[in-house]
Design an enzyme around this catalytic site. Structure first.
Site, mmCIF file in Angstrom:
data_model
loop_
_atom_site.group_PDB
_atom_site.id
_atom_site.type_symbol
_atom_site.label_atom_id
_atom_site.label_comp_id
_atom_site.label_asym_id
_atom_site.label_seq_id
_atom_site.Cartn_x
_atom_site.Cartn_y
_atom_site.Cartn_z
ATOM 1 C CG PHE A 93 -0.354 0.431 2.514
ATOM 2 C CD1 PHE A 93 -0.509 1.725 2.967
ATOM 3 C CD2 PHE A 93 0.349 -0.463 3.320
ATOM 4 C CE1 PHE A 93 0.024 2.139 4.187
ATOM 5 C CE2 PHE A 93 0.880 -0.070 4.533
ATOM 6 C CZ PHE A 93 0.722 1.239 4.967
ATOM 7 C CE LYS A 94 4.012 1.124 5.236
ATOM 8 N NZ LYS A 94 4.979 0.943 6.307
ATOM 9 C CG ASP A 95 3.966 0.501 -4.438
ATOM 10 O OD1 ASP A 95 5.170 0.689 -4.260
ATOM 11 O OD2 ASP A 95 3.490 -0.605 -4.734
ATOM 12 C CB ALA B 132 6.732 5.561 -1.871
ATOM 13 C CB THR C 2 8.284 2.205 4.618
ATOM 14 O OG1 THR C 2 7.030 2.306 5.286
ATOM 15 C CG2 THR C 2 8.765 3.606 4.284
#
Length: 431
Positions: A106-108, A111, A140
Site C-alpha cells: 500500500f505504501k506505493d 512513496a 516502506t
C-alpha cells in the site's frame, strides 16, 4: 497552506518546506494550519467522478501555493495508475486491495506521490542534492526505493532492522542499486526510526547534507493515503449502509490519513485500528493513558511499532478530546496465533488468500461488527501475501504464485551495509 510543528517551537512552513525538511527543527511533526471541508454534493455524486479527479479535490487545498494545478494533476495521475479492487469476503465484509502497485504494498501510493513532489521541487533547486532518509519495518523501504529510483538529485538511505523483515521485503530494498543504499541495523524498527529523527537534529550532518524523510511522518507520504478511503467509499456507497474501515496499524500514518479524510467530509461511519501485540493505541483507547513500549517481533512485522509517530496527529485531529476520539476510533490487538487462525478462516470461507496484516485487520473488523451488525465493513489488505511467503504457505498449506514482476527482484544479489548504532549512521552520512 501553512504547516505548523506539533511541538509548537518552530516557525510555520509552506508545504514545500515541510516536505523537504521531513520533520520540523523542533523535532515535531508538521500539521496543516487549516482543514478544508468538501461539500455534501461532492459525495452525493461521487460515483460519477474519476478516481484522479476525486484525489485532486481531496488533496489540492493542502498543497495550495506549492504545486500548480496541472503539475499536481499529473503527479496524481502517475501515482494512481493501478487498480484498487474491493473483494467481497462475507455478506457484510469486504477487503480493499492496496497492493496492486509496483512493490506490491500500500505504501506505493505515498512513496510515488512524495517522490514526484520532491522531484518537482528539486527541478526548481537543481543545485541542492537531497538525501532521503527512511526507516522501515517492512514495506516502506521497498516502496520508497522504487518510487525514488533514478530520480535526479536525490539519494535514498534506508534503515531496516536486521532479521526482522521478510525475505521478499529485504530483496526489494537491497537490490536496486543506483541512488539507493540500504543500512542493515542491529536493532528494532523503533531504533531505526529514532536514528532517523536524531540525524535530522545533528548539525554536523545537516550542515553538509539536505535531509528529508520518506516515512509517514512526512506530509507528502501521509496525506495521499487519504485517497484509499475515497476510493473505498466510491465503490461501496451502493450498499447504502454505514461504512466501517479496519486498518492494520503500526506507525498509524494510514489510519490517520483516513481520519483526515473524514475531517474533510468523507462519510465513513467508524474506523478500527487493528494491531498485533504491539498494542499501544488499543491500550490507550481503554485507559486514556499513552504508554510507549519496546516493540516485539511478530509475523505481521510492518506493525511492530512500540511508539507510533503519527498518533500525535490523530490526537490533534480530535483536539486531544479523548471522548470524541473514542466515538470515531476503536482498537483491538491480536496474537500471532490468532492471526494464523484468521488466515485459515478467510481462506476456508471465501477462498481468499490474505497476508498476516490483512488478517489482523479482518479480526478487528469482525470483532467490531459483532455489536454493529447493520454496518458494512472492509479491512485494508496492505501487502500481497507473497511478501510473507513462509507464513502464508505454512499456515494455509498452499503454494502462493510469485508475481512476474517480483521474480527478477528475488534473483538479484543483496547489497547492504551493517551498522550497530547511531554513530554508524552518522559516519556513513558524513563520509
Amino acid at each position: 497552506m501553512i504547516y505548523n510543528s506539533l511541538n509548537n517551537k518552530s516557525e510555520p512552513a509552506k508545504f514545500e518546506e515541510a516536505v523537504v525538511r521531513g520533520i520540523a527543527p523542533d523535532r515535531g511533526l508538521y500539521f496543516p494550519e487549516k482543514i478544508h471541508r468538501l461539500p455534501d454534493s461532492f459525495f452525493e455524486n461521487i460515483e460519477s467522478k474519476s478516481i484522479p479527479d476525486i484525489a485532486y479535490d481531496a488533496i489540492a487545498p493542502f498543497l495550495e501555493g506549492s504545486i500548480p494545478e496541472l503539475e499536481l494533476k499529473k503527479i496524481i495521475s502517475e501515482t494512481l495508475d493501478f487498480e484498487f479492487p474491493v473483494i467481497p469476503i462475507h455478506d457484510n465484509i469486504g477487503t480493499l486491495e492496496l497492493f496492486q502497485g509496483p512493490t506490491l504494498a500500500f505504501k506505493d501510493v505515498g512513496a510515488r506521490f512524495m517522490a514526484r513532489c520532491l522531484g518537482y521541487f528539486n527541478k526548481e533547486n537543481s543545485s541542492q542534492k537531497v538525501t532521503v532518509l527512511v526507516a522501515t519495518s517492512g514495506d516502506t523501504g521497498g516502496a520508497v526505493a522504487n518510487g525514488f529510483l533514478g530520480v535526479s538529485g536525490i539519494e535514498v538511505v534506508i534503515l531496516y532492522p536486521k532479521g526482522k523483515v521478510s525475505k521478499v521485503q529485504e530483496q526489494q530494498l537491497t537490490t536496486l542499486g543506483q541512488n539507493i543504499t540500504a543500512l542493515e541495523v542491529n536493532g528494532t524498527f523503533d531504533d531505526c526510526q529514532d536514528m532517523v529523527k536524531t540525524a535530522f537534529l545533528d548539525q554536523e550532518i545537516t550542515t553538509q547534507k539536505q535531509l528529508t524523510s520518506a516515512n509517514s511522518i512526512n506530509v507528502a507520504r501521509w496525506l495521499p493515503q487519504m485517497f484509499y478511503y475515497f476510493i473505498a467509499y466510491r465503490e461501496l456507497k451502493k450498499h447504502n449502509k454505514p461504512l466501517v474501515i479496519s486498518v492494520p496499524s503500526g506507525n498509524f500514518g494510514n489510519i490517520c490519513a483516513g481520519l483526515m479524510a473524514h475531517q474533510i467530509g468523507l462519510p465513513i461511519d467508524h474506523f478500527v485500528a487493528s494491531t498485533n501485540i504491539n498494542d499501544v493505541v488499543p491500550d490507550y483507547l481503554k485507559t486514556g493513558v499513552y504508554k510507549p513500549i519496546k516493540s516485539s517481533p511478530t509475523i505481521s512485522n510492518a506493525m511492530d511499532v512500540g511508539d507510533p509517530s503519527n498518533f500525535i496527529r490523530i490526537l490533534k485531529i480530535f483536539g486531544n478530546n479523548f471522548e470524541n476520539l473514542k466515538e470515531m476510533l476503536s482498537g483491538y490487538r491480536y496474537t500471532d496465533e490468532e492471526t494464523r487462525v484468521a488466515l485459515k478462516e478467510i481462506h476456508q470461507t471465501s477462498g481468499y488468500v490474505a497476508d498476516p496484516h490483512g488478517a489482523v485487520g479482518y479480526l478487528g473488523l469482525k470483532d467490531y461488527l459483532k455489536n454493529h451488525p447493520n454496518k458494512y465493513g472492509i479491512f485494508l489488505e496492505t501487502a500481497h501475501p507473497v511478501k510473507f511467503l513462509d507464513t502464508v504457505e505454512e499456515t494455509l498449506d498452499i503454494k502462493v504464485e510469485v508475481p512476474e514482476r517480483l521474480q527478477e527482484t528475488l534473483s538479484k544479489t543483496k547489497k547492504s551495509i551493517e551498522i550497530n548504532d547511531y554513530q554508524g549512521l552518522k559516519k556513513f552520512l558524513i563520509h
